[in-house]
Structures are given as structure tokens and as C-alpha cells.
Motif scaffolding. Structure first.
Motif, PDB file in Angstrom:
ATOM      1  N   LEU A  32       0.832  -1.207   0.000  1.00 38.52           N
ATOM      2  CA  LEU A  32       0.000   0.000   0.000  1.00 38.52           C
ATOM      3  C   LEU A  32       0.863   1.253   0.000  1.00 38.52           C
ATOM      4  N   ASP A  33       1.896   1.266   0.839  1.00 40.14           N
ATOM      5  CA  ASP A  33       2.780   2.421   0.891  1.00 40.14           C
ATOM      6  C   ASP A  33       3.547   2.587  -0.414  1.00 40.14           C
ATOM      7  N   ALA A  70       1.171   3.781  -3.255  1.00 40.06           N
ATOM      8  CA  ALA A  70       0.707   5.155  -3.048  1.00 40.06           C
ATOM      9  C   ALA A  70       1.785   6.174  -3.376  1.00 40.06           C
ATOM     10  N   ASN A  71       3.037   5.815  -3.156  1.00 34.21           N
ATOM     11  CA  ASN A  71       4.145   6.759  -3.349  1.00 34.21           C
ATOM     12  C   ASN A  71       4.845   6.592  -4.695  1.00 34.21           C
ATOM     13  N   GLU A 114      -3.238   6.629 -11.474  1.00 33.86           N
ATOM     14  CA  GLU A 114      -4.169   6.552 -10.352  1.00 33.86           C
ATOM     15  C   GLU A 114      -4.997   5.276 -10.417  1.00 33.86           C
ATOM     16  N   LYS A 171      -2.821   2.460  -9.116  1.00 30.76           N
ATOM     17  CA  LYS A 171      -2.718   2.537  -7.654  1.00 30.76           C
ATOM     18  C   LYS A 171      -3.968   1.988  -6.992  1.00 30.76           C
ATOM     19  N   LYS A 172      -5.114   2.316  -7.541  1.00 30.90           N
ATOM     20  CA  LYS A 172      -6.364   1.808  -6.982  1.00 30.90           C
ATOM     21  C   LYS A 172      -6.454   0.287  -7.108  1.00 30.90           C
ATOM     22  N   TYR A 211      -3.878  -1.916  -7.089  1.00 35.13           N
ATOM     23  CA  TYR A 211      -3.068  -2.502  -6.017  1.00 35.13           C
ATOM     24  C   TYR A 211      -3.782  -2.381  -4.674  1.00 35.13           C
ATOM     25  N   SER A 212      -4.275  -1.199  -4.376  1.00 36.58           N
ATOM     26  CA  SER A 212      -4.888  -0.949  -3.080  1.00 36.58           C
ATOM     27  C   SER A 212      -6.128  -1.809  -2.865  1.00 36.58           C
ATOM     28  N   LYS A 239      -6.139  -4.628   0.104  1.00 32.62           N
ATOM     29  CA  LYS A 239      -7.053  -4.483   1.243  1.00 32.62           C
ATOM     30  C   LYS A 239      -7.989  -5.684   1.352  1.00 32.62           C
ATOM     31  N   ASP A 272     -11.862   1.026  -3.903  1.00 34.80           N
ATOM     32  CA  ASP A 272     -10.640   1.162  -4.693  1.00 34.80           C
ATOM     33  C   ASP A 272     -10.698   0.358  -5.985  1.00 34.80           C
ATOM     34  N   SER A 303     -10.665   0.846 -11.170  1.00 36.17           N
ATOM     35  CA  SER A 303      -9.227   0.598 -11.082  1.00 36.17           C
ATOM     36  C   SER A 303      -8.710  -0.076 -12.350  1.00 36.17           C
TER      37      SER A 303
END
Length: 429
Positions: free
Chosen positions: A116-117, A120-121, A127, A130-131, A133-134, A138, A190, A194
């Protein structure tokens, strides 16, 4: 601080998992969690997360299946399968049957937080990526937390373990379930809109798209909803999942295994008629089953019965017939039974009977002709769950949810059925 030492060890171990893999995954070797300067490195972490979900599954399923009086586990090197887990003495809070699965599940959660970190970075991700993966991570983290809560139940779990220097409190079951449901809802949000642009194993076959992973997420949400007795919410989640009343029972998401170099084998597999190490069906599975029920095949007759410490069985657990057989995470047969359970508890009995009959006729049984009442249908639903989900981690949970643990059989007079596992010693200090 001492109270954080155990989980810190888990998390640091999770950051040192082995070997890299790119592209389509021939096996689930866990990658090194190093820097994440490229998409490939984040993808490797996802592969590691999927791999870590498989660690010590044998210990987890053996433990909950023994407590649920589904199986006996005979081992020439480990007597606690037939003593402590069968209710003799007390459960130990510092031994393999709680510390190993507990550690493995939190290792996966730590891996998830790392991803997640990193995602996000990552400036090199869109975007939508990123969604993706998140949402996936989760969903997996919620599943892993739920497995640990299944073990400790009213003793609770930590759901906030991101900050190693300030871990969240151990929460009671109801609060932990609410946090798990919220994490699944975050995953759903998320995944909506995505892009899934990372490799997954064939355990996710037909679910590797945003829509497919969303259906997986909602299937888990339906399981959590019935655990929370939120019957309408369970039906809503089912409608967004891969639930199919008339579909194949086996459709679902699985842990997969292979004999490729460095990969894991299914450690729930033991050969038929094995000696020394045996995984045996509890005798009541066969004596209670209805004649003609094809699920008797999950408890295959042995050439000779085996006895250990006053326990005897003449049937092997025969769900995983090779050392590369997949292990279900969640599948359509469970979703049909969740649908039946929700309908029963909402007093929508005709729909519930349709679902129960789908299970019964799918296993060579005639349609249900018993009483049409909530009490009678709950008993029938639990019976079908017993046989359809045999040794898949549900029986003990189901009987506990309905206050029926006392109905589980004890062959030996001094045995007792445990309600939960203790929090591991080093975690509770």
C-alpha cells in the motif's frame, strides 16, 4: 517495547521473504521486499503477498477442524493434536497451533501494508493502477485478519498494525469484525474504476480483472456479514459477488501449489492409508451422513482403521488428492449456503428452501421435506454446511455462531470443545 516485540518480529520476517518472479507466475516464490523504484518491484511484492497467504495453512485447518470435530490428526511426533486440541488440559498460548498461523497471517498483513505504501508513493503508476493494487491488497488483508479472528474469537485481534512502534489495541470480536468489513468496503471502493496491471496466479483464474476481484471482495464481504448477523447486507454483497444459485459449486478463488523448484506443495495432502502421519475423518462424519450423499467421498475408507490415544477412525480425509491440489479461499457452494442462511434469518423460507435443495440435489439427495420453520431450516442449513464445507475451516465457526458447540461429539469422556484460542503469549504480554 516488549509488548510489540512479537509482531515486530513477524513484520520484519515478512520483509525478508525470498526470490523474485515477473510476468505470469509459474509458482508463488515470495520476493524480497526491498526498494520499490519500479513497477516490477511492486509486482514482486504482490506475488509475495499471494505466496504468504499459503504459509502454515495445514496448522490452521488442522486446528479448527479438530476443534470442530471434523477430523483427527494423528502424528507420531506431535501428541498435542490428540490431547490439547481435543480438549485435554488447557490450550497453550505459546505453541505451534496458535503461534504459527497467527504469525503467518500477520506476516501477510505486513506485506500488504508495504505494498500500500509503495503503490501510493509510486510516481510511475497511474491513479487507476494505484487503486488496483490498493483494492486487491485491502481485500487480502481483510481475509487474513478474519482468519486470525476466527482462531481467537472473543479474545480479539489487532486490526491496526501498520505502525510498528505504536500498534493498535487488541479489539473484541464485534469491533474487529466491523474493522474487517470496513477494510473490505475500502477495497471495493478502490477496485471500482481501477486497473489491474499486476500478475496473479491461476488461483485467481477468471477473477484477474477489476470486476473479477470486486466479485471476490464482495464474496468475502458476504461471509463477514453473516458472521455479524447482518442478513440483508449479506444478500446485497452476494448480488455483487460471483454467487450463482445454479452455477458450479467449485467456481471460486483458490490457493494454488506446484512442484516447481522453490514453490510450495499443498501441505494438507497426505496419501491414502498413510501411517505415522494421518489426517482422518471424525467417525461421526460417516455415521451421520445420509445414505447416497456423494460427499462421503471426502472421507475415504482406509484399508485398516487406526487408533491413537483412545481415538479411532477408519476414514482418511480425502479432499486434497495430490500434493498440488488447490485449497479454496471461497467458492460458490459456500455462497449458496450463505444465501440460504440469510434468507432463513429473514424468514424468507421459500427462497431458502430453493437454495438448500440446490445443495441437496447437487449431492445426490432428494429435496428437503422437513419442517418449514426458522429453527428447522437453520439446523438443515448447518447440516449442509457441515458436509459441503467439510474440513474447509467452517464447522467450528458455524456451531460457535449458533451457540451449538455443546452438540459437537466427544468420544472420550474428559475431552471438551474449546470456544477459542488464546492470544499468543508474547503478543499478550
Amino acid at each position: 517495547m516488549k509488548q510489540y516485540k512479537f509482531l515486530q518480529t513477524i513484520f520484519l520476517t515478512g520483509a525478508l521473504l525470498a526470490a523474485c518472479q515477473k510476468g505470469e507466475i509459474p509458482n508463488l516464490n515470495t520476493p524480497v521486499a526491498g526498494s520499490t523504484d519500479s513497477k516490477e518491484e511492486i509486482d514482486n511484492l504482490v506475488t509475495g503477498l499471494e505466496s504468504s497467504m499459503r504459509f502454515t495453512l495445514n496448522t490452521y485447518f488442522d486446528a479448527v477442524s479438530i476443534l470442530g470435530r471434523e477430523i483427527y490428526r494423528f502424528s507420531s511426533s506431535e501428541p498435542r493434536y490428540v490431547t490439547e486440541l481435543m480438549g485435554q488440559g488447557e490450550l497453550n498460548n505459546n505453541t505451534f497451533y496458535i503461534t504459527n498461523p497467527w504469525t503467518s497471517r500477520y506476516r501477510a498483513v505486513r506485506q500488504g501494508n508495504t505494498i500500500l505504501d509503495a503503490a501510493a508513493n509510486a510516481s510511475f503508476l497511474t491513479e487507476e493502477q494505484k487503486k488496483g493494487y490498493s483494492g486487491f491488497v485491502k481485500t487480502i488483508m481483510a481475509h487474513q485478519l478474519l482468519m486470525n479472528l476466527t482462531l481467537t474469537h472473543s479474545n480479539g485481534i489487532r486490526t491496526d498494525v501498520k505502525n510498528l512502534s505504536q500498534l493498535g489495541p487488541i479489539k473484541p470480536a464485534a469491533e474487529a469484525l466491523a474493522d474487517i468489513a470496513a477494510l473490505l468496503d475500502e477495497g471495493k471502493a478502490d477496485l471500482t474504476g481501477s486497473a489491474i496491471d499486476f500478475p496473479l496466479s491461476d488461483g485467481f483464474a477468471n477473477f484477474k480483472t477489476p470486476a473479477g476481484l470486486l466479485r471476490f471482495n464482495r464474496a468475502l464481504a458476504a461471509r463477514v456479514a453473516v458472521y455479524r448477523q447482518q442478513w440483508a447486507a449479506a444478500l446485497t454483497a452476494l448480488n455483487e459477488s460471483f454467487f450463482d444459485l445454479n452455477g458450479p459449486f467449485s467456481t471460486g478463488i483458490y490457493h494454488v501449489f506446484s512442484n516447481a523448484s522453490g514453490d510450495q506443495l499443498n501441505n494438507l495432502f497426505l496419501p491414502r492409508n498413510n501411517t505415522g502421519e494421518s489426517r482422518l475423518a471424525h467417525p461421526s462424519y460417516a455415521t451421520d451422513i445420509t445414505a447416497g450423499d456423494d460427499r462421503i467421498g471426502k472421507a475415504a475408507l482406509r484399508t485398516d482403521a487406526v487408533t491413537l490415544n483412545g481415538l479411532t477412525s477408519n476414514r482418511d480425509v480425502w479432499i486434497y488428492t495430490t500434493n498440488t491440489s488447490p485449497i479454496a479461499i471461497i467458492r460458490n457452494e459456500e455462497l449458496i449456503l450463505i444465501y440460504a442462511e440469510a434468507k432463513i434469518n429473514l424468514n424468507q423460507f421459500p427462497d431458502a428452501v430453493v437454495a438448500i435443495n440446490r445443495i441437496r440435489t447437487g449431492h445426490n439427495l432428494p429435496v428437503y421435506v422437513g419442517a418449514i420453520s426458522q429453527a428447522a431450516l437453520i439446523t438443515e442449513m448447518l447440516r449442509q454446511r457441515r458436509y459441503s464445507l467439510f474440513a474447509e475451516g467452517h464447522r467450528w465457526v458455524d456451531m460457535r455462531r449458533y451457540g451449538r458447540l455443546a452438540e459437537l461429539p466427544n468420544t472420550r469422556p474428559n475431552d471438551k470443545v474449546w470456544e477459542n484460542f488464546p492470544i499468543p503469549l508474547t503478543e499478550s504480554n
